[in-house]
Motif scaffolding. Sequence first.
Motif, mmCIF file in Angstrom:
data_model
loop_
_atom_site.group_PDB
_atom_site.id
_atom_site.type_symbol
_atom_site.label_atom_id
_atom_site.label_comp_id
_atom_site.label_asym_id
_atom_site.label_seq_id
_atom_site.Cartn_x
_atom_site.Cartn_y
_atom_site.Cartn_z
ATOM 1 N N SER A 54 30.771 48.272 -31.498
ATOM 2 C CA SER A 54 29.560 47.500 -31.242
ATOM 3 C C SER A 54 28.953 47.888 -29.896
ATOM 4 N N HIS A 55 29.797 48.024 -28.886
ATOM 5 C CA HIS A 55 29.328 48.418 -27.559
ATOM 6 C C HIS A 55 28.706 49.823 -27.604
ATOM 7 N N ALA A 56 29.352 50.732 -28.302
ATOM 8 C CA ALA A 56 28.835 52.107 -28.415
ATOM 9 C C ALA A 56 27.483 52.134 -29.119
ATOM 10 N N ARG A 57 27.321 51.316 -30.156
ATOM 11 C CA ARG A 57 26.026 51.256 -30.850
ATOM 12 C C ARG A 57 24.922 50.789 -29.905
ATOM 13 N N LEU A 58 25.227 49.817 -29.067
ATOM 14 C CA LEU A 58 24.225 49.319 -28.124
ATOM 15 C C LEU A 58 23.869 50.384 -27.081
ATOM 16 N N ILE A 59 24.861 51.111 -26.606
ATOM 17 C CA ILE A 59 24.605 52.203 -25.655
ATOM 18 C C ILE A 59 23.724 53.260 -26.318
ATOM 19 N N ALA A 60 24.043 53.605 -27.558
ATOM 20 C CA ALA A 60 23.249 54.604 -28.289
ATOM 21 C C ALA A 60 21.819 54.105 -28.514
ATOM 22 N N GLN A 61 21.685 52.826 -28.852
ATOM 23 C CA GLN A 61 20.353 52.258 -29.057
ATOM 24 C C GLN A 61 19.538 52.314 -27.768
ATOM 25 N N ASN A 62 20.175 52.042 -26.657
ATOM 26 C CA ASN A 62 19.496 52.104 -25.370
ATOM 27 C C ASN A 62 19.007 53.527 -25.088
ATOM 28 N N LYS A 63 19.841 54.510 -25.379
ATOM 29 C CA LYS A 63 19.446 55.911 -25.176
ATOM 30 C C LYS A 63 18.276 56.279 -26.088
ATOM 31 N N LEU A 64 18.294 55.764 -27.308
ATOM 32 C CA LEU A 64 17.193 56.017 -28.232
ATOM 33 C C LEU A 64 15.897 55.413 -27.707
ATOM 34 N N HIS A 65 15.973 54.246 -27.119
ATOM 35 C CA HIS A 65 14.783 53.619 -26.538
ATOM 36 C C HIS A 65 14.191 54.493 -25.424
ATOM 37 N N VAL A 66 15.033 55.090 -24.626
ATOM 38 C CA VAL A 66 14.553 55.973 -23.558
ATOM 39 C C VAL A 66 13.792 57.150 -24.168
ATOM 40 N N ILE A 67 14.337 57.727 -25.231
ATOM 41 C CA ILE A 67 13.666 58.843 -25.909
ATOM 42 C C ILE A 67 12.324 58.389 -26.472
ATOM 43 N N GLU A 68 12.300 57.219 -27.096
ATOM 44 C CA GLU A 68 11.055 56.704 -27.669
ATOM 45 C C GLU A 68 10.009 56.432 -26.593
ATOM 46 N N LEU A 69 10.433 55.944 -25.450
ATOM 47 C CA LEU A 69 9.490 55.721 -24.349
ATOM 48 C C LEU A 69 8.908 57.040 -23.855
ATOM 49 N N ARG A 70 9.740 58.051 -23.753
ATOM 50 C CA ARG A 70 9.248 59.371 -23.335
ATOM 51 C C ARG A 70 8.236 59.915 -24.333
ATOM 52 N N GLU A 71 8.521 59.747 -25.620
ATOM 53 C CA GLU A 71 7.587 60.216 -26.655
ATOM 54 C C GLU A 71 6.256 59.475 -26.563
ATOM 55 N N ALA A 72 6.304 58.188 -26.327
ATOM 56 C CA ALA A 72 5.066 57.404 -26.187
ATOM 57 C C ALA A 72 4.277 57.878 -24.973
ATOM 58 N N ARG A 73 4.977 58.175 -23.876
ATOM 59 C CA ARG A 73 4.300 58.677 -22.681
ATOM 60 C C ARG A 73 3.638 60.029 -22.969
ATOM 61 N N HIS A 74 4.364 60.915 -23.653
ATOM 62 C CA HIS A 74 3.793 62.228 -23.979
ATOM 63 C C HIS A 74 2.585 62.086 -24.900
ATOM 64 N N ASP A 75 2.670 61.178 -25.873
ATOM 65 C CA ASP A 75 1.535 60.946 -26.766
ATOM 66 C C ASP A 75 0.338 60.403 -25.986
ATOM 67 N N ALA A 76 0.586 59.499 -25.059
ATOM 68 C CA ALA A 76 -0.507 58.955 -24.244
ATOM 69 C C ALA A 76 -1.124 60.049 -23.382
ATOM 70 N N GLU A 77 -0.293 60.903 -22.801
ATOM 71 C CA GLU A 77 -0.810 62.002 -21.989
ATOM 72 C C GLU A 77 -1.640 62.959 -22.830
ATOM 73 N N ALA A 78 -1.192 63.215 -24.074
ATOM 74 C CA ALA A 78 -1.946 64.097 -24.974
ATOM 75 C C ALA A 78 -3.295 63.488 -25.328
ATOM 76 N N LEU A 79 -3.315 62.194 -25.579
ATOM 77 C CA LEU A 79 -4.574 61.527 -25.883
ATOM 78 C C LEU A 79 -5.527 61.579 -24.692
ATOM 79 N N LEU A 80 -4.982 61.369 -23.509
ATOM 80 C CA LEU A 80 -5.817 61.430 -22.308
ATOM 81 C C LEU A 80 -6.351 62.848 -22.077
ATOM 82 N N ALA A 81 -5.500 63.836 -22.345
ATOM 83 C CA ALA A 81 -5.926 65.234 -22.164
ATOM 84 C C ALA A 81 -7.048 65.606 -23.129
#
Length: 143
Positions: A54-81
Amino acid sequence: MPTKLEFDTPEGRLSLSIDDVQFMAYDAGDATLRSMRQFIERMRAMGLGQIAESHARLIAQNKLHVIELREARHDAEALLACGAIGEAIEDRITPRIEMLREDIAQTHAQLRASVERLAALSAACHEALQQIPGYRPPSRLRD
């Protein structure tokens, strides 16, 4: 056969080898940082695999959230560009960010509870070891 120690924990009454109790009391936190796989295997062998998994799943989920945030930032930067402003960002990026914000808050609350659960188990193991007459923690912890 190694000596077993039987004691109460927040997880219920446990009967573990002194080596396993020492692991939970002093080494489990470091083990999660070195190798989650080895931590889970050790916890499974002790009969506590569900907690570790259970603890490992939560750690993995947290890492996935970081990746998703980076993707959202890149998408926002692309839209702005591309010169997209206002509605494009409002329609595409903002809903993703809001959903992620809620998911992250929930994951962090669950992760805090998981860490507290593991810490309580560790403290119970430490307390059980202290009840052994003449017991001294491993020398690496006394230095």
